[in-house]
Each structure stands twice: as C-alpha cells, then as structure tokens.
Enzyme design. Structure first.
Site, PDB file in Angstrom:
ATOM      1  N   CYS A  30       0.651  -1.019  -0.228  1.00  0.00           N
ATOM      2  CA  CYS A  30       0.163  -0.286  -0.409  1.00  0.00           C
ATOM      3  C   CYS A  30       1.174   1.133   0.108  1.00  0.00           C
ATOM      4  CB  CYS A  30      -1.328  -0.015   0.992  1.00  0.00           C
ATOM      5  SG  CYS A  30      -1.984   1.575   1.403  1.00  0.00           S
ATOM      6  N   CYS A  33       0.364   3.710   2.973  1.00  0.00           N
ATOM      7  CA  CYS A  33       0.668   2.805   4.336  1.00  0.00           C
ATOM      8  C   CYS A  33       2.214   3.273   4.775  1.00  0.00           C
ATOM      9  CB  CYS A  33       0.327   1.086   4.247  1.00  0.00           C
ATOM     10  SG  CYS A  33      -1.464   1.302   4.088  1.00  0.00           S
TER      11      CYS A  33
END
Length: 105
Positions: A30, A33
């Site tokens: 991600c 993230c």
C-alpha cells in the site's frame, strides 16, 4: 529509541485494553501506508510512555482486519481503555493524528 508495537492476534486485545492506543492497519503493498510509516515511527517516539502506537500488517494478520471491519488501508483506530473512540481512514497528516491522540490523553 522507542518504537511502535507490531500486533498479532495473540497480543492485540491485551495491548489495547488499557490506556490510549493507536493501531495502524496497513499493508506492505500500500503506497499511502508507506507514506504514513515515518509518521507512525515519529509518533511512537513522541508518545512513548503516554500512548501505545501500534501497527497491524493486514496481509499477515488478516483475521484481525476482518474482526475489526477493515476495508481500506491505511485505517487508524484510536482506543481509550479498550474501546474504539475514533477512526481515520487513508493517509493522514501527523498533525491530524497527534490532535486525535491529544484529545484522548
């Protein structure tokens, strides 16, 4: 140097059951993230002794993600004495996360 706690099914409930805790549900693939990771590291240092800063890898701990209804990463859950009191979804600024933590302290 203080660091964040990497949570698993075995220690999740006990870790968030008392005091203030921030749990970052994230995944290695991600992009947002990865952008948030340095912020989590900084918060872990700044809030050492005041709040628990934690991470859950949703790929490795998918049962925890399902249990907490995580549908998008990153998702930040804020706990006060074992109860989720706030949720932030998506990459957030350090200021926004700190403001939420400060409300709970």
């Amino acid at each position: 140097m203080a660091g964040y706690l990497e949570l698993t099914t075995a220690d999740y409930a006990a870790t968030v059951s008392s005091g203030v805790a921030l749990v970052d549900f994230w995944a290695p693939w991600c992009g947002p993230c990865r952008m948030l990771a340095p912020v989590i590291d900084q918060l872990a240092e700044e809030y050492a002794g005041k709040a628990k800063i934690c991470k859950v890898d949703t790929d490795a701990q998918s049962d925890l993600a399902v249990q907490h209804g995580i549908r998008s990463v990153p998702t930040l859950l804020f706990y006060k004495d074992g109860i989720v009191v706030a949720t932030l979804i998506g990459a957030q600024s350090k200021a926004a996360i700190s403001a939420q933590l400060n409300k709970l302290l």
